[in-house]
Design an enzyme around this catalytic site. Sequence first.
Site, short mmCIF file in Angstrom:
data_model
loop_
_atom_site.label_atom_id
_atom_site.label_comp_id
_atom_site.label_asym_id
_atom_site.label_seq_id
_atom_site.Cartn_x
_atom_site.Cartn_y
_atom_site.Cartn_z
N TYR A 27 -2.42 -1.15 10.34
CA TYR A 27 -2.29 -1.30 8.89
C TYR A 27 -0.94 -0.75 8.40
O TYR A 27 -0.24 -1.39 7.61
CB TYR A 27 -3.45 -0.55 8.21
CG TYR A 27 -3.60 -0.78 6.73
CD1 TYR A 27 -4.32 -1.87 6.25
CD2 TYR A 27 -3.06 0.12 5.80
CE1 TYR A 27 -4.50 -2.06 4.88
CE2 TYR A 27 -3.23 -0.07 4.45
CZ TYR A 27 -3.96 -1.16 3.99
OH TYR A 27 -4.13 -1.35 2.63
N SER B 112 0.87 -1.18 0.00
CA SER B 112 0.00 0.00 0.00
C SER B 112 0.90 1.22 0.00
O SER B 112 2.07 1.14 0.40
CB SER B 112 -0.85 -0.01 1.27
OG SER B 112 -1.39 1.27 1.52
#
Length: 262
Positions: A157, A144
């Site tokens: 995350y 990401s």
Amino acid sequence: MMALNGKTALVTGSTSGIGLAIAKAFAQQGADIMLNGLGDPAEIEATRAALAAESGRKVLFTPADMTRPEEIANLVKATETSLGKIDILVHSAGIQHVSPVEDFPIEKFDAIIAINLVSGFHLTRAAVPGMKKNGFGRIINIASAHSAVASPFKSAYVAAKHGLLGFTKTIALELATSGITANCISPGYVWTPLVERQIPDTMKARNMTKDQVISEVLLKAQPTKKFVTTDEVAALALYLASDAAASVTGANMLIDGGWTAE
Ligand code: NAD
């Protein structure tokens, strides 16, 4: 000639979103596919059958919960048995939770680390021996933009995605002379169920409306002011899986509408 003729791919998280788009792109380019992910069994079977019919490839599904190491090892074994080998391993399974750190539920933090990071280790550990034997492998971890930069309220995350990038760089070095590459694809915001689901929590954490979350949190980060598409991510994965990408290893391929250039 199709780019992936004769190749096989195991794609985790391919019952939805980015993983599904990658599985479709790979099958359309000639690869046999093992799908994996959670979801309604009838819907998964419909997806599997449709992809097999439209691509003419072998498309199978094996369930495995990415929080369970023994299920992950079995998934790799089942893929090697049913497709003959694993040329391409794509790890796209992932979850998100948005919360201030002091309220972050401990089970959610642990689950994000397990699914987004640790399962990448279990998959690689199980798949590498076969890839080494074949002298060929492509490991593609979907990280990401949060592998490169942080955002508030996403502590688990961001930690998992930074970790996944570090893990990927390390295995790229270990496998550099084995014909196996390992890279991360790091998208900015892609409109998938994962992004849709985090909107209510972000509304709460930041006291915003849905439209404010989309324009002032999500798309604010992206100079293009557009969501990245799953097809754009799949095209990049197809490149990394191809023979042309033999020298691309240990890289973090950002596809983020300019987010991390700022
Ligand atoms: P998605 O929710 O559409 O898909 C996630 C997939 O992971 C699903 O197939 C789901 O069944 C699977 N999954 C979740 N928990 C699992 C478990 N315990 N065991 C097995 N499978 C499990 O989300 P997406 O947006 O396609 O996300 C795919 C990957 O891309 C994730 O790693 C995510 O972090 C990453 N990513 C997404 C975005 C985005 O904006 N959507 C941006 C950057 C990175």
